[in-house]
Motif scaffolding. Sequence first.
Motif, PDB file in Angstrom:
ATOM      1  N   ILE A  11      13.691  -2.872  10.362  1.00 18.63           N
ATOM      2  CA  ILE A  11      14.174  -1.621   9.780  1.00 18.63           C
ATOM      3  C   ILE A  11      13.325  -0.447  10.259  1.00 18.63           C
ATOM      4  CG2 ILE A  11      14.467  -0.319   7.629  1.00 18.63           C
ATOM      5  CD1 ILE A  11      15.027  -3.005   6.222  1.00 18.63           C
ATOM      6  N   TYR A  12      11.996  -0.661  10.270  1.00 18.42           N
ATOM      7  CA  TYR A  12      11.081   0.456  10.517  1.00 18.42           C
ATOM      8  C   TYR A  12      10.828   0.724  11.996  1.00 18.42           C
ATOM      9  CZ  TYR A  12       7.654   3.851   8.914  1.00 18.42           C
ATOM     10  OH  TYR A  12       6.990   5.013   8.634  1.00 18.42           O
ATOM     11  N   THR A  36      19.231   2.248  13.834  1.00 17.32           N
ATOM     12  CA  THR A  36      18.946   1.050  14.618  1.00 17.32           C
ATOM     13  C   THR A  36      18.062   1.392  15.813  1.00 17.32           C
ATOM     14  OG1 THR A  36      21.197   0.325  14.069  1.00 17.32           O
ATOM     15  CG2 THR A  36      19.991  -0.964  15.703  1.00 17.32           C
ATOM     16  N   GLY A  37      16.900   0.750  15.904  1.00 22.37           N
ATOM     17  CA  GLY A  37      16.013   0.971  17.032  1.00 22.37           C
ATOM     18  C   GLY A  37      15.210   2.254  16.976  1.00 22.37           C
ATOM     19  N   GLY A  42      11.462  10.466   6.426  1.00 22.34           N
ATOM     20  CA  GLY A  42      11.304  10.185   5.002  1.00 22.34           C
ATOM     21  C   GLY A  42      11.317   8.721   4.641  1.00 22.34           C
ATOM     22  N   MET A  43      10.755   7.882   5.523  1.00 25.50           N
ATOM     23  CA  MET A  43      10.591   6.469   5.213  1.00 25.50           C
ATOM     24  C   MET A  43       9.108   6.114   5.293  1.00 25.50           C
ATOM     25  SD  MET A  43      13.717   4.820   7.447  1.00 25.50           S
ATOM     26  CE  MET A  43      13.367   3.139   6.929  1.00 25.50           C
ATOM     27  N   SER A  44       8.646   5.299   4.357  1.00 25.61           N
ATOM     28  CA  SER A  44       7.256   4.851   4.369  1.00 25.61           C
ATOM     29  C   SER A  44       7.209   3.335   4.378  1.00 25.61           C
ATOM     30  CB  SER A  44       6.500   5.366   3.139  1.00 25.61           C
ATOM     31  OG  SER A  44       6.211   6.734   3.258  1.00 25.61           O
ATOM     32  N   TYR A  45       6.149   2.802   4.987  1.00 23.89           N
ATOM     33  CA  TYR A  45       5.993   1.359   5.116  1.00 23.89           C
ATOM     34  C   TYR A  45       4.534   1.008   4.839  1.00 23.89           C
ATOM     35  CZ  TYR A  45       6.387  -3.284   7.420  1.00 23.89           C
ATOM     36  OH  TYR A  45       6.390  -4.623   7.705  1.00 23.89           O
ATOM     37  N   MET A  64      10.724   3.478   0.396  1.00 24.00           N
ATOM     38  CA  MET A  64       9.408   2.913   0.652  1.00 24.00           C
ATOM     39  C   MET A  64       9.551   1.404   0.789  1.00 24.00           C
ATOM     40  SD  MET A  64       5.887   3.059  -1.594  1.00 24.00           S
ATOM     41  CE  MET A  64       5.580   4.775  -1.244  1.00 24.00           C
ATOM     42  N   MET A  65       8.952   0.871   1.853  1.00 24.49           N
ATOM     43  CA  MET A  65       8.954  -0.568   2.070  1.00 24.49           C
ATOM     44  C   MET A  65       7.534  -1.096   1.851  1.00 24.49           C
ATOM     45  SD  MET A  65      11.625  -1.108   5.206  1.00 24.49           S
ATOM     46  CE  MET A  65      10.573  -0.367   6.423  1.00 24.49           C
ATOM     47  N   LEU A  66       7.422  -2.139   1.045  1.00 21.98           N
ATOM     48  CA  LEU A  66       6.124  -2.697   0.671  1.00 21.98           C
ATOM     49  C   LEU A  66       6.090  -4.167   1.064  1.00 21.98           C
ATOM     50  CD1 LEU A  66       5.952  -1.272  -2.983  1.00 21.98           C
ATOM     51  CD2 LEU A  66       5.084  -0.207  -0.901  1.00 21.98           C
ATOM     52  N   ASP A  67       5.140  -4.530   1.919  1.00 17.61           N
ATOM     53  CA  ASP A  67       5.022  -5.912   2.385  1.00 17.61           C
ATOM     54  C   ASP A  67       3.888  -6.591   1.620  1.00 17.61           C
ATOM     55  OD1 ASP A  67       5.158  -8.282   3.738  1.00 17.61           O
ATOM     56  OD2 ASP A  67       5.076  -7.401   5.743  1.00 17.61           O
TER      57      ASP A  67
END
Length: 253
Positions: A66-67, A85-86, A96-99, A175-178
């Motif tokens: 995704i990121y 995509t990509g 505006g995306m955080s990982y 926000m994506m949290l791993d």
Amino acid sequence: MPAESNMSTHSDPQSSETAFLEMRDVVAGYGNTTVLHDINIGVENGQIACLIGPNGSGKSTLMKSIYGFADVKSGTITVNENDITGRSPQENLMAGMSYVLQDASVFPQMTVHENMLMGGYVFDDDSQAARRAEELYDEFPILGDIRNQNAGTLSGGQRRLLELARALMVDPEIMMLDEPSIGLEPRFIEDVFDRIKQLNNLGTTILLVEQNAQKGLSVADRGFVLASGEIKFTGTGTELLNNDEIGRLYLGG
């Protein structure tokens, strides 16, 4: 309890025009290695979605695809109906995306405040980053209290909180949290998940990978079970928690 009628064992019924974040028929991996096969998921705006599954199932690769850290070989990924995509990590951050990565990512020789400012490096000027940091200290007073302390001296729970707050510097829509609870003492895990709910209440859509499946699903509006690079089950967090088969295979029940 058997799977409820609106729980899917393969494609996601929410992967549709209502999805804010959507992966459709995504095949992804690294170079010549394929890890993910025909992934279909949908997350609505304002939801917390949790991805669970055994080690090596492709959970982190799904986040990275995704990121922009993994190679998407086919399929599409959209956010708010925009095809991303990509797209590169830098472009995603600007959009505006955080990982928050699984591994500790604070800069130990820098102060808490300097770490926060690093989260705002995409801003046009330092004063804008400083203003945003002050807003976040209002939301997370403990960080404001220790802003001049070197990040290398923080506890595991404090470091994770700093990582979460720093990721909010760009005021992300997603926000994506791993593995937000990885390596934390049990007393800190509850606080981290309280903070995740707080972030969500501030309007942030959250996709998280969590090895502590019970805990992750307990806060999730939406849940996905990934195994061998494929989505095996989707449903609400409660549905997945109450499903006997999922409990036996993935929750230790």
